[in-house]
Enzyme design. Sequence first.
Site, short mmCIF file in Angstrom:
data_model
loop_
_atom_site.label_atom_id
_atom_site.label_comp_id
_atom_site.label_asym_id
_atom_site.label_seq_id
_atom_site.Cartn_x
_atom_site.Cartn_y
_atom_site.Cartn_z
N ARG A 279 26.06 -26.53 -25.61
CA ARG A 279 26.36 -25.71 -26.78
C ARG A 279 25.07 -25.05 -27.27
NH1 ARG A 279 31.45 -27.25 -27.63
NH2 ARG A 279 31.96 -29.41 -27.07
N CYS B 49 35.28 -27.15 -28.35
CA CYS B 49 35.02 -25.72 -28.20
C CYS B 49 36.06 -24.89 -28.94
CB CYS B 49 35.02 -25.34 -26.73
SG CYS B 49 33.78 -26.19 -25.73
#
Length: 216
Positions: A130, A53
């Site tokens: 995601r 991330c």
Amino acid sequence: MTETTPQTQSMPRINEPAPDFKAKTTHGEKKLSDYRGKWLILFSHPADFTPVCTTEFMGFAREADTFKAMNTELLGLSIDSNYAHIAWVRSIKEKFGVDIPFPIIEDISMNVASAYGMVHPGASDTQAVRATFFIDPEGIMRAMVYYPMSNGRSIAEFVRLMQALQTADANKVATPEGWQPGQDVIVPPPQTAPAAEARAGEGYNTVDWYFSTRKL
């Protein structure tokens, strides 16, 4: 406190209105309506202070000016607190020298994540996958991209996709695989037999009646 409509797990659909929301972020309260007149890329990540991330957020940050030049705003989200977001953004600045210029939604309640179908039980019941959503200036969902937790997204592809979407809208055309600005675009195929017959004489690069390209 984060609010959104609807508040149950759902899946948004392309070419329909994006789910409305009102949420606390690292830049104050944000609503979907705040982005009217602009494109919005809303993207979720599994958790703050995770390595994949972190690379994605730095990638979005590096392209923030590119998106802004395309009238496009960025808005992140994870099922973490605003304090965690702030601490993570500060850490990225300190450790990597990258400023995160866009807001991040606090979604501890999972309301926004549920409304956008970001939580996939097969991956996790408490983290958002995601997911990336392209919302146009009228608040319509135009594209959705999902990645697994283990693999980072390509921000360069999102830049390309935004360029393609805006080019298609502005010129009433489609774009081929891997299209880049400056390349030929696809002319919509004829819708009637007489139009198909006439297509070869219309000045396009026509391979067959249904497949024609042109320069912009």
